[in-house]
Design an enzyme around this catalytic site. Sequence first.
Site, PDB file in Angstrom:
ATOM      1  N   LYS A  72       0.802  -1.234   0.000  1.00  0.00           N
ATOM      2  CA  LYS A  72       0.000   0.000   0.000  1.00  0.00           C
ATOM      3  C   LYS A  72       0.833   1.281   0.000  1.00  0.00           C
ATOM      4  CE  LYS A  72      -4.149  -1.982   2.058  1.00  0.00           C
ATOM      5  NZ  LYS A  72      -5.192  -1.855   3.081  1.00  0.00           N
ATOM      6  N   ASP A 109     -10.258   2.499   2.251  1.00  0.00           N
ATOM      7  CA  ASP A 109     -10.584   1.759   3.482  1.00  0.00           C
ATOM      8  C   ASP A 109     -11.473   2.581   4.421  1.00  0.00           C
ATOM      9  OD1 ASP A 109      -9.220  -0.529   2.765  1.00  0.00           O
ATOM     10  OD2 ASP A 109      -7.328   0.153   3.632  1.00  0.00           O
TER      11      ASP A 109
END
Length: 280
Positions: A72, A109
Site C-alpha cells: 500500500k 478503506d
Amino acid sequence: MTIITGRAKIAAVLGWPIQHSRSPLLHNFWLDRYQIDGAYIPLAVKPEDLRKVIQGMVAAGFKGCNVTIPHKEAAYLCCDRVDEAAKKMQSVNTLWFEPDGTICGTSTDGLGFVASLLDQEVSLKRCKVLILGAGGAARSVVTALSDVGAVITITNRTSSKAKQLINDLDIKANQLNWEDWPNSLEQFDLLVNTTSLGMEGKEDFAFDLTYAHPKLVVTDIVYVPRVTPLLKAAQDKGLKTVEGLGMLLHQARLGFEKWFGVNPTVDQELTEYVASSLRK
Ligand code: ATR
C-alpha cells in the site's frame, strides 16, 4: 457465467502473498451480477517487482488494480496523481489508469468503513467514538470518521503511537490510556476495534464492556472470525454490533466503478457469498 471477450475490461489485486485475498471472489461476483464483459485476477507480486508490474499493467491495457499487504505504501509512490485521502494516509489501495497512462490512486478503506456503518443506520455526525489501536488500519478509520464530523478519542497500548497518529493526520482527537478505556466506556456512542486483538489465530483477549452504555454500538474491522470476541461480548450484553465484513465489501465499490463503470451494491446475498468463503 460471464463471457470474457477480446474487449473485456481487466483489473487485478496485487499482494504478496495473495492467495488469501477475497477480492477476486467479490469483484467477480459483481461482474457476473451486472453481466459485465470483464475479469478481476489475483497477482502475486514481490515487493521489488511492484513498480514494473504496475507499469506493465498500464502497458497491457488493464483498467487498474487493488493493492494489498505489503504494497500500500510503495504503490502510493508509483502513482502520478493521488487524492486527499491517499495523501493523508501516504498509501493507496485502489489504482486506476487513465487512457493516456496516468496512474491515479486513492485509499478507500476509510470510506468503506464509514459506508458500512451508515449502511447499518449508525449516524456518525457528532458521534462520540472510541478507537482501539493506532496502526495503519486506525489511520484510515480515524481520517474518515473525522471527515464526517465524529468526536474522536483514541487509545492504544503504546500511547506514543496514538499521539503520533493524531499529529500526523493533523486532526482534533482526545487520547485515553489503554488501561483506562474499559472504565471510561460509558461516555461513548461507538466503539471501534482496529487492533489485531481477537483475530483468528491470535491469542484470546477478554474485552471488558461492563461500563458500556446500553446504546453503545460496537464494531470491529477484523472479519475472520466473522463474529469476533469483541462482537460476541457486545452481543452478549445486547448491544448493537456492526461486523467488519461490511468494510471489506464497501471499500471495493469505488474501484469497481472506476474500472467497470457500474457502482455496485452491497447486499445480503453478496455478504453471505463472501462470508461462506471465509468459513472454508
Ligand atoms: P494494522 O496496519 O493492521 O493496523 P499494525 O500497524 O501492526 O497493523 O497495528 C496493530 C495495532 O494492534 C496496534 O495499535 C497495536 O498496538 P501497539 O501500537 O501498542 O503495538 C495493536 N495491538 C496488537 N497486539 C496488541 C495487544 N496484544 N494488546 C494491545 N494492542 C495490540
